[in-house]
Structures are given as C-alpha cells and as structure tokens.
Design an enzyme around this catalytic site. Structure first.
Site, PDB file in Angstrom:
ATOM      1  N   GLU A  67       0.619  -1.299  -0.066  1.00  0.00           N
ATOM      2  CA  GLU A  67       0.074  -0.075  -0.111  1.00  0.00           C
ATOM      3  C   GLU A  67       0.944   1.308  -0.066  1.00  0.00           C
ATOM      4  O   GLU A  67       0.644   2.289  -0.475  1.00  0.00           O
ATOM      5  CB  GLU A  67      -1.041  -0.080   1.336  1.00  0.00           C
ATOM      6  N   PHE A  89     -11.557  -7.516  13.917  1.00  0.00           N
ATOM      7  CA  PHE A  89     -10.451  -7.987  13.146  1.00  0.00           C
ATOM      8  C   PHE A  89     -10.081  -6.912  12.007  1.00  0.00           C
ATOM      9  O   PHE A  89     -11.100  -6.460  11.422  1.00  0.00           O
ATOM     10  CB  PHE A  89     -10.919  -9.269  12.216  1.00  0.00           C
ATOM     11  N   GLN A  90      -8.681  -6.514  12.054  1.00  0.00           N
ATOM     12  CA  GLN A  90      -8.116  -5.528  11.004  1.00  0.00           C
ATOM     13  C   GLN A  90      -8.916  -4.388  11.305  1.00  0.00           C
ATOM     14  O   GLN A  90      -9.089  -3.694  10.317  1.00  0.00           O
ATOM     15  CB  GLN A  90      -8.400  -5.997   9.620  1.00  0.00           C
ATOM     16  N   LYS A 140     -17.971  -0.966   6.257  1.00  0.00           N
ATOM     17  CA  LYS A 140     -18.076  -2.139   5.156  1.00  0.00           C
ATOM     18  C   LYS A 140     -19.589  -2.139   5.384  1.00  0.00           C
ATOM     19  O   LYS A 140     -20.258  -2.435   3.997  1.00  0.00           O
ATOM     20  CB  LYS A 140     -17.555  -3.467   5.929  1.00  0.00           C
ATOM     21  N   MET A 150      24.256   9.052   1.767  1.00  0.00           N
ATOM     22  CA  MET A 150      24.375  10.354   2.365  1.00  0.00           C
ATOM     23  C   MET A 150      24.771  10.086   3.908  1.00  0.00           C
ATOM     24  O   MET A 150      25.355  10.896   4.374  1.00  0.00           O
ATOM     25  CB  MET A 150      23.156  10.858   2.249  1.00  0.00           C
TER      26      MET A 150
END
Lengths: 176, 582
Positions: free
Chosen positions: B72, B134-135, B184, B497
């Site tokens: 993502e 969940f999630q 949802k 760097m």
C-alpha cells in the site's frame, strides 16, 4: 516570555475536532491548562476556550496552524487584559458543618451559593478566577471538604464583534 | 490499457441504476463519485474491508484503470507521482487495519510536499467500531496530523458528499492528501445516488484575497532594490505560475534560485536562473543570500534545509513572501511584506507594478561564484577521465540523452542531490522527489505513477541502492501493468548520504551504512524486466542509449564510486553562507 494566554477557536461541529486542535499544541510541546467548549449562539458552530502557559510568538504560530484546519472558522490569541473571564467551581461539604452557623456567613461573604443539600452533604457553587476558587478551598477545609471540581475558563473577548456577524460576513463573501 | 466488458446486470438492478436518482450500493456510489471527479486511474490493494468497493470496480473497468500495487505504501507514492506529473488528484485504495497503516508514510510525504491525493480505505462495519475487531485500526486518529482532511463515513447516503468534499479539499488552496474511511456496512447498503460536486465549505477559504496595498508595498521594495533575488518554490508549479515568474524576473532582471521542489519551474538554461538552494544546492545561490537586499520568496516555506541557521538567513534583506498558506507566513522567517495569495495571482499583480530594471553587477556576482563552483567541484564531477564512475557523469549523460525533457523521479540521498544538481530540467513538473519527508523508497512507485499520469513522457527513476530495496517489490506492478519506466540504480554499496555525514561529522565511524547488495539485474529479470549492469566508463553511454531505446521498462545498474561525497554542503544548522566546496 512565558505567561498565561487565552486562545479562542471557532469550529464547525465535527467528530474529532478537539483532537485536531490539541495535537497542534502537543507538537510544539505546549501544555493545555484548561479547555472549555460549547456550542455558540450560531447552531453548529462551537467555541473552544483554551488556556496555556506559553509565549506570544509560539502561540501566534499555533493559531495559524489551527486556522489551517478545514473545519476551523477563526482562532485568536488573547492577552490577560483582553478578556473577561470566569471559572466555576463546585464544593461538596459535610452537612454536619452547617450546625456551626459560621459556614453560611463564609458562603455569603465569598459570593458563593448553595445548590443542593442532602442529609450527608451539601454542594456550594462559586464563580471567579482560579486563585479565588482555590483560596476558597482553604477556607472550606475546616468544615469538611469532601470533593472539589472546577471548570475550565469561560471567556468573552473585550474587543470582539459578535461572532455570528463574522460568520454572516464569511457566508456573504463566499456566496458573492 | 486492457479493457474488459462491463458485466451484464440483472434487469431489476439495471432499472434502479438508470433512474434519475438510481438506487445503488455505497460501493458503487464510491466508484461513480470518483468517475464524476474525472478519476481514470487508481492505485491500490484489496482486502476484506474494502472488497465491496473492489467488487463494484469490476463493473467499471472500461472507465477506471486499477493498478494492483505490491504494497500500500507503493499505492500512495504512485498516486503522488501521478498527481505531481499530471496535475490531477492521485487516488489510492487500501483495506482496513494494516492496509490503512501502510498508507501512513505516503500520506505524510504528500502532506509535507503539498500533493493532492485522495485515499479511500475500507473499515470494519460501524457496529464493530471501537471493539478491536479483526483488522480494525483507528485510521482517522492515526492520520489526523498527516492529512489535510480526513473523514469516516458510516452511512452509504453520505458517501457522494464525502468524496466530493475530499476532492475539493485535496486540490484547492494549498493542495494536500485527504483520507476517506468507509465502513463495510456503508459499502454494502443501498442508497439513492446523486453527485453534487463540492465548491464551497463555509469554514474554509482556499483562495485568499490578494491585498493591493501589499502588492504596491512589495513592488516599491523591488523597484528600490539593488540586489533583488527570487526564491522559487513548489507553489510556483502548483499554481502554474511559471510564465508569470519568468516574466517578472525578465522585466526587472532578477536572478532566480530554486528550492528542491521548485526545480523544473524555470528551465535550467534560462539566463536568469542561478541554481539550486539549500544544503547540497549550488554555491552561488546559497552564498549570495547573505548579499541580497530584497528577497522575493514565491510559494516556498523556508525549510531548514534551505535556510540553515535562521538567525543569519537573508539577514541583510527585506523579505517579500508570496504564500497561499497563511500559517507559513512569519513561521520561520519574518516577512517585511506578505502577499497572502495564490502565486500566479500575486505574480500577475506584481508584474504590473514592478518597473523594468537591470542588475548586471549583481548578476555578475552569481556568475563569478558559479565559476568557482564549476572549477572546484562540477568539472571533476561531470567529466572525470579516470577513477570509478561518478554519479554526476551518469546524470549528465541521462540529461543530455533525454534533452532535459524526461520526468526525473528521484529517491532520497546522495543520488537525489546529484540528480537535482545536474539534471538540466527544461519543462515544468518534470522533477518528482520526496522533499519534506525525505522518504527512502519513494521513487520506484512514484515513477510508476508519473508514467501513468503522463504516458507520453519519458520517465526516468534515479535510485540509490538503499532506497531501491525499500520498495523494489513494485517491479511486480511495473511488469504486470506494463509501465514503461526506466530505472537507474546508482549503486555505491553504501547508504551514501549517511556515510558522508559519518565521514564528515562522526570521525569516519561507518556504523551500519555499508550494504551487501543482491544482483539487481537478476532481480529485474525475475520480474521479466530487461536490464544491464555497468561498471566501466566506456560502457555507460551505450547502456543509457539501450535503456532509452527499449520499449517498456528497463533497469540499469551503475556501479559508482564507493566513497564519493556531495559538495557543496552546508553543515546542518549553520549559516548558508558557510557553504563548503570541499
């Protein structure tokens, strides 16, 4: 130089707006000493009154960043002498103390008032500046103070126009 | 772009959809609203809590192209690259929980660099919110400080308005990322659909009104200036003010220097362009900030990488600050005159008031300092004849062979500074880099997005070996979606760097900066992307030709000098006038 300031913020009614405002103080390490919020005379517009110990320079930048938030109408920093303000405290005292008679005089002399009396306790309300409210605790302690609770600051800005005038102007300019 | 037929619908469902206000699912409302906003490309990754939206997307494959990224974070950087190259709003999808938290880096990056982006995340059902389902993650709370605006939608009927507001906020005023989290149940529930674009929010004024008295005051300062100086920021590109900026510079013969994100607003070969500002910028534009008497900062925010020690920065100059975001005015540098406005509007107004002038002696000071930098640093960097390959010569060749017309997407570190210093940008919006956040791993996915946003342009990603390994999984996306991006890895087997800082400020104690790298060309091959590894100077030119001639993606690994340093350099927190050439 650090001193006490009042910050007022006018917002839309939106879940999480308190969090959005307070994290801006958090990022700059400024501790909020009191925060009061309630709906204004304009439905759906809320006013936050925040007191902080900080510097004017820092707070001017904080206010700029608060105003950047989408749901904020305006935010201002006020010096001590620019606002009329009050805080409200409630004191719960044992009812037994009423028997002495002295406490009634104390309540009158300190412009406080009794809100409710039960068999075990009674509740006194007093408004004023923080110092007066905390000084009153000391005076009440000999009578059996059970609990103390104080609000944050409620303030009116001396130089402000009524906010709904400002909101009307804002609406007019955006519709034009 | 491969197109599939829209699936046939049941008659009853089709009737509902064809009515004036069709009754459709919240998910379909999401897709239709995006289409109404002109969205044709979405970068994303499906998952449980966003599956209804993906299901709705299936019916609109002829209108919206979904790019399945491999992480993502890649979706957000791709959306950023898409937005920065095309000027449109980038769009990313993710599911709840880990999907949403993986967006955080990209959101923060887009917030720092004012990139318009709308991210849509799925969320658990409203009835489960706050139950550690969940999630489930409080993505609204997490992204509050790194989005311009965010909202959680729990009712399907609120979806079109939320999306309309999201796009309006993302692209207006100072652009930024917006997140819309949709539960949802709202995705599945049905509602009457009507899309009304958002054009006004009563508490939000994106375009401030320019005060004419401030314009006159600013013009008076410029007209009186002996050594005026234009600092070109990202705001010039965001408001499309390149022509006005150059017209102003030409009218009053004012030298122009660019911030990292302002690069490409002015063609590098413009006679009044004097180079890059900041920590690893050019010598002249930095050292002469101490000499100028009037600074006109346009759409830039005086980042600490530009100012160094603020107490000495432009200390002898009057400061005119043109800035759309009021919170940036007086935040770092106090402005003598602030033009709180869109850069284009402000420059147009200023152009009318500023008198023609010449500042030949002042410009000569830049040329003299330029020569010093060229002789001490640039010549050796750009045209070495012996020793290992240098990053700068590779960038010079890419610049020459693409005629400065490619979209250059850089990652973060030494290669970024070298590419920014030496690529000779010709056209606006051809520099895409992570400025404010300095996000390693930015460029591979951002380049994918840039190519999707401007497929007609050559897109070249210049990446360090460390950065590449942070998001290299997006090679899979590049292969699957046939994105013709050219990838150049400048490999010094170091986190270059950090190593440079360790050398200069930590007594060469190279703590955890040396990298043992894999075979990058073999990795590309694994993703069916052709490539080549070059180690010798005599092979580099032909390899770049081969890369540019290849139809589709190509990976070129160039092994460069292991312990090369980027100079000039301003040590952090010191005055910019202490810039070191060696």
């Amino acid at each position: 130089m650090q001193k006490e300031y009042t910050v007022t913020v006018y917002t839309e009614d939106r879940i999480g707006i308190t969090n959005r405002i307070t994290i801006i103080f958090t990022r700059r390490g400024i501790n909020i000493t009191s925060l009061t919020t309630a709906e204004t005379e304009i439905p759906g517009v809320y006013k936050f009154i925040i007191t902080v110990m900080s510097t004017r320079e820092k707070l001017d930048k904080v206010v700029g960043q608060i105003e950047r938030l989408i749901e904020i109408h305006r935010a201002f920093v006020h010096e001590e002498d620019e606002v009329v303000y009050q805080e409200l405290a409630l004191y719960k005292i044992s009812t037994k103390s009423l028997e002495s008679g002295d406490i009634e005089r104390l309540i009158r002399e300190n412009q406080a008032r009794i809100l409710t009396i039960t068999a075990d306790y009674f509740v006194i309300e007093k408004t004023g500046h923080q110092q007066e409210l905390t000084a009153f605790i000391k005076k009440l302690e000999p009578y059996g103070l059970i609990e103390y609770s104080k609000s944050g600051r409620v303030a009116i800005v001396k130089w402000s126009r009524r906010f709904h005038d400002h909101l009307k102007e804002l609406q007019a300019s955006s519709e034009a | 772009m491969q197109q599939k037929d829209v699936l046939p619908m049941k008659a009853e469902k089709a009737d509902k959809r064809l009515s004036a206000k069709p009754v459709i699912s919240g998910s379909e409302a999401v897709i239709r609203s995006l289409i109404a906003e002109g969205v044709d490309t979405i970068f994303g990754y499906p998952g449980g809590a966003i599956m209804p939206i993906y299901d709705a997307l299936y019916d609109f494959q002829d209108k919206v192209h979904h790019i399945l990224v491999r992480h993502e974070q890649g979706a957000t950087h791709a959306a950023q690259g898409y937005a920065r190259s095309s000027g449109k709003v980038g769009v990313a999808f993710a599911t709840s929980g880990p999907g949403a938290t993986n967006l955080v880096t990209g959101l923060a990056d887009a917030y720092m660099d004012s990139t318009p982006m709308v991210c849509i995340t799925g969320q658990v059902a409203a009835s489960l919110l706050g139950t550690d389902a969940f999630q489930e993650t409080d993505v609204i709370g997490i992204t509050m400080p790194i989005t311009k605006w965010n909202i959680q939608v729990t009712r399907q009927e609120d979806i079109p308005a939320a999306i309309a507001k999201a796009f309006y906020i993302a692209r207006s005023g100072r652009p930024g990322p917006v997140l819309v989290d949709i539960t949802k149940n709202a995705q599945v529930g049905e509602c009457e659909y009507e899309y009304v674009p958002c054009t006004h929010i009563r508490s939000y004024q994106p375009v401030p009104e320019l005060r004419q008295d401030a314009v006159k005051e600013a013009a008076a300062l410029i007209n009186a200036a002996k050594k005026p100086y234009l600092l070109v920021g990202h705001g010039v590109l965001l408001s499309g003010a390149e022509k006005e900026l150059i017209a102003l510079a030409e009218k009053a013969q004012i030298p122009m220097a660019s911030t990292l994100l302002g690069l490409s607003a002015v063609p590098v070969d413009h006679p009044l362009y004097v180079g890059l500002l900041g920590m690893h910028g050019n010598y002249a534009p930095n050292i002469l900030t101490g000499e100028c008497d009037t600074v006109i900062a346009v759409g830039m925010r005086f980042d600490d990488r530009v100012t160094g020690d603020v107490s000495t920065y432009v200390a002898n100059a009057k400061v005119i600050h043109i800035e759309i975001d009021a919170a940036e005015i007086n935040k770092i540098i106090k402005a003598d005159v602030a033009l709180h406005a869109d850069a284009k509007t402000a420059l147009q107004a200023l152009l009318k008031e500023v008198q023609p002038a010449r500042h030949e002696e002042w410009l000569a000071e830049f040329r003299a300092a330029d020569k010093k930098e060229y002789d001490k640093v640039q010549h050796n960097e750009l045209y070495p004849e012996t020793g290992e390959l240098k990053m700068a010569e590779v960038v010079r060749l890419i610049s020459e062979k693409t005629k400065g017309e490619a979209v250059l997407v850089t990652d973060v570190g030494q290669h970024q500074m070298i590419a920014s210093r030496y690529y000779r940008f010709k056209n606006p919006n051809t520099n895409i880099t992570s400025g404010g956040m300095g996000t390693m791993g930015f460029s591979l996915p951002a380049a994918m997005g840039a190519k999707m946003g401007t497929p007609e342009k050559e897109v070249v990603a210049v990446i360090g070996d460390g950065c590449f390994q942070m998001t290299l999984q997006e090679l899979g996306t590049i292969y699957q979606s046939k994105i013709g991006v050219k990838i150049v890895i400048l490999n010094n087997n170091f986190l270059g760097m950090v190593r440079q800082w360790q050398q200069l400020f930590f007594d060469k104690r190279y703590s955890s900066t040396e990298m043992v790298n894999p075979d990058f060309v073999q990795i590309a091959k694994g993703f069916f992307i052709p490539g080549k590894k070059v180690t010798a100077r005599e092979d580099i030119s032909a390899a770049i030709d081969e890369m540019l001639a290849t139809d589709g993606a190509y990976l070129l690994e160039v092994v460069v000098e292991k312990e090369d340093n980027v100079f000039p350099m301003i040590p952090a927190g010191t005055p910019v006038t202490t810039i070191r050439l060696e």
